[in-house]
Design an enzyme around this catalytic site. Structure first.
Site, PDB file in Angstrom:
ATOM      1  N   LEU A   1       0.840  -1.198   0.000  1.00  0.00           N
ATOM      2  CA  LEU A   1       0.000   0.000   0.000  1.00  0.00           C
ATOM      3  C   LEU A   1       0.876   1.249   0.000  1.00  0.00           C
ATOM      4  O   LEU A   1       1.982   1.240   0.553  1.00  0.00           O
ATOM      5  CB  LEU A   1      -0.866   0.037   1.260  1.00  0.00           C
ATOM      6  CG  LEU A   1      -2.093  -0.875   1.373  1.00  0.00           C
ATOM      7  CD1 LEU A   1      -1.721  -2.347   1.279  1.00  0.00           C
ATOM      8  CD2 LEU A   1      -2.848  -0.622   2.682  1.00  0.00           C
ATOM      9  N   CYS A   2       0.348   2.349  -0.621  1.00  0.00           N
ATOM     10  CA  CYS A   2       0.939   3.675  -0.449  1.00  0.00           C
ATOM     11  C   CYS A   2       2.323   3.739  -1.105  1.00  0.00           C
ATOM     12  O   CYS A   2       2.435   3.550  -2.313  1.00  0.00           O
ATOM     13  CB  CYS A   2       0.979   3.969   1.050  1.00  0.00           C
ATOM     14  SG  CYS A   2       1.521   5.599   1.552  1.00  0.00           S
ATOM     15  N   ILE A   3       3.376   3.991  -0.350  1.00  0.00           N
ATOM     16  CA  ILE A   3       4.740   4.073  -0.890  1.00  0.00           C
ATOM     17  C   ILE A   3       5.409   2.690  -0.943  1.00  0.00           C
ATOM     18  O   ILE A   3       6.421   2.509  -1.646  1.00  0.00           O
ATOM     19  CB  ILE A   3       5.596   5.053  -0.039  1.00  0.00           C
ATOM     20  CG1 ILE A   3       6.958   5.362  -0.682  1.00  0.00           C
ATOM     21  CG2 ILE A   3       5.819   4.527   1.376  1.00  0.00           C
ATOM     22  CD1 ILE A   3       6.886   6.150  -1.964  1.00  0.00           C
TER      23      ILE A   3
END
Lengths: 217, 217
Positions: free
Chosen positions: A137-139
């Site tokens: 998820l995300c970075i």
């Protein structure tokens, strides 16, 4: 959908600016539990790159340990990442937060040339070689893109990070709130979460979609 | 159900053993957002009673601030509890965690004779006098029971805490996973969460039921 899957979740501290993003981590655990799966949480037993005061954004003159701080999200039920065994899990999931780019690898400082923590690299390669699904998820998809070259992932559409992913020899695909990018060849599932300007309801949607996709693989 | 309600959420740190229980806090914010509400997070600007290593359970020789650590859950979007104004909110919610019983009041040490942080007491009395709903999860209902004497609340069925609540002049009602006890006279909504041996999916169910009930009041 097999619902009793066992998923390893790898944390990088506790707090978006120097560790795991708490909402992404918690809502991933929630989605696993809600869909009938089980989880075991891991983190590397190393010092954080630094400690950030989350009220002011300033660096604090303190030292904190990634495993000890991650234990806050895990309610103490956590293992050192060196204890991870790929044959005990059906899948692995990495929530985001700057801890991924500061503690699990050096992406925040070195971009495409970043170094990856040796335990993190080993775990990712073992799961990939065992052909087991990997979610991020995300970075965190940028970390996957570094270790598994040629991966197709999304981190939303942040230009700098997209450039780093392409420079690593992997591929980026744009995605919006709650959308999941699936690399079927490498069994990698990613979603942007707080890499976009999101509400916590949208983070829950992204985590839920990633976990459902992971469980169906 | 009016869905654009604005709810104040009061934290007590970040981590079950010395602060807010992270899953209860996050899943309360998630429920508010999912049901179309808005939230503003607050915490008192005071030192934590102590700092607990969540891996070992041992006390650490450190000082941490409740507002600064709560900011980790809030992603920096948090206000000092002294800035709270009752006329800006439709309701208030207290997640659990030992921080409630160690930082917001001294319940963990003094039981029924506990002292309550002055800002916390002021906020609770203002909301009660304005006849606005108050929600509390896990151990936080015992704090409400101390400030609003005669309240009917649940913390599950832990005997020691039940005895303290009755000794405060309030009333306890047993409840199970996800169940909500509603004190209609005082507009207080409570659920046991991790005061019972629960999965994170059950915490999500409890937080969701509490938030839905709060929004319907």
């Amino acid at each position: 959908m097999k619902t009793n899957k066992k998923i390893a979740v790898v944390l990088s501290g506790s707090g978006v600016y120097d560790g795991s993003e708490i909402h992404e981590a918690t809502l991933s655990l929630y989605a696993i539990s809600k869909h009938g799966g089980e989880y075991q949480i891991f983190a590397p037993n190393i010092d954080q790159h630094h400690v950030v005061n989350h009220l002011t954004g300033e660096e604090m003159a303190e030292t904190r340990n990634v495993l000890v701080e991650s234990a806050r999200i895990a309610r103490g039920q956590i293992k050192d990442l060196t204890e991870f065994k790929a044959n005990e899990f059906d899948a692995i999931l990495f929530p985001g937060g700057f801890g991924v780019a500061k503690n699990l690898c050096s992406l925040a400082f070195d971009g495409a040339e970043c170094k990856v923590n040796s335990a993190v690299e080993k775990v990712l390669k073992e799961m990939h070689e065992a052909s087991k699904p990997i979610a991020a998820l995300c970075i965190a998809p940028a970390l996957i893109a570094k270790v598994i070259t040629g991966a197709e992932v999304t981190i939303g559409h942040d230009e700098g990070t997209v450039g780093a992913i392409e420079a690593m020899g992997s591929h980026h695909k744009q995605a919006g709130h709650g959308e999941v990018v699936i690399d079927t060849k490498n069994k990698i599932v990613t979603t942007p979460c707080y890499m976009l300007d999101a509400t916590i309801a949208q983070i829950g949607e992204g985590a839920d979609n990633v976990v459902k996709t992971l469980m169906e693989m």
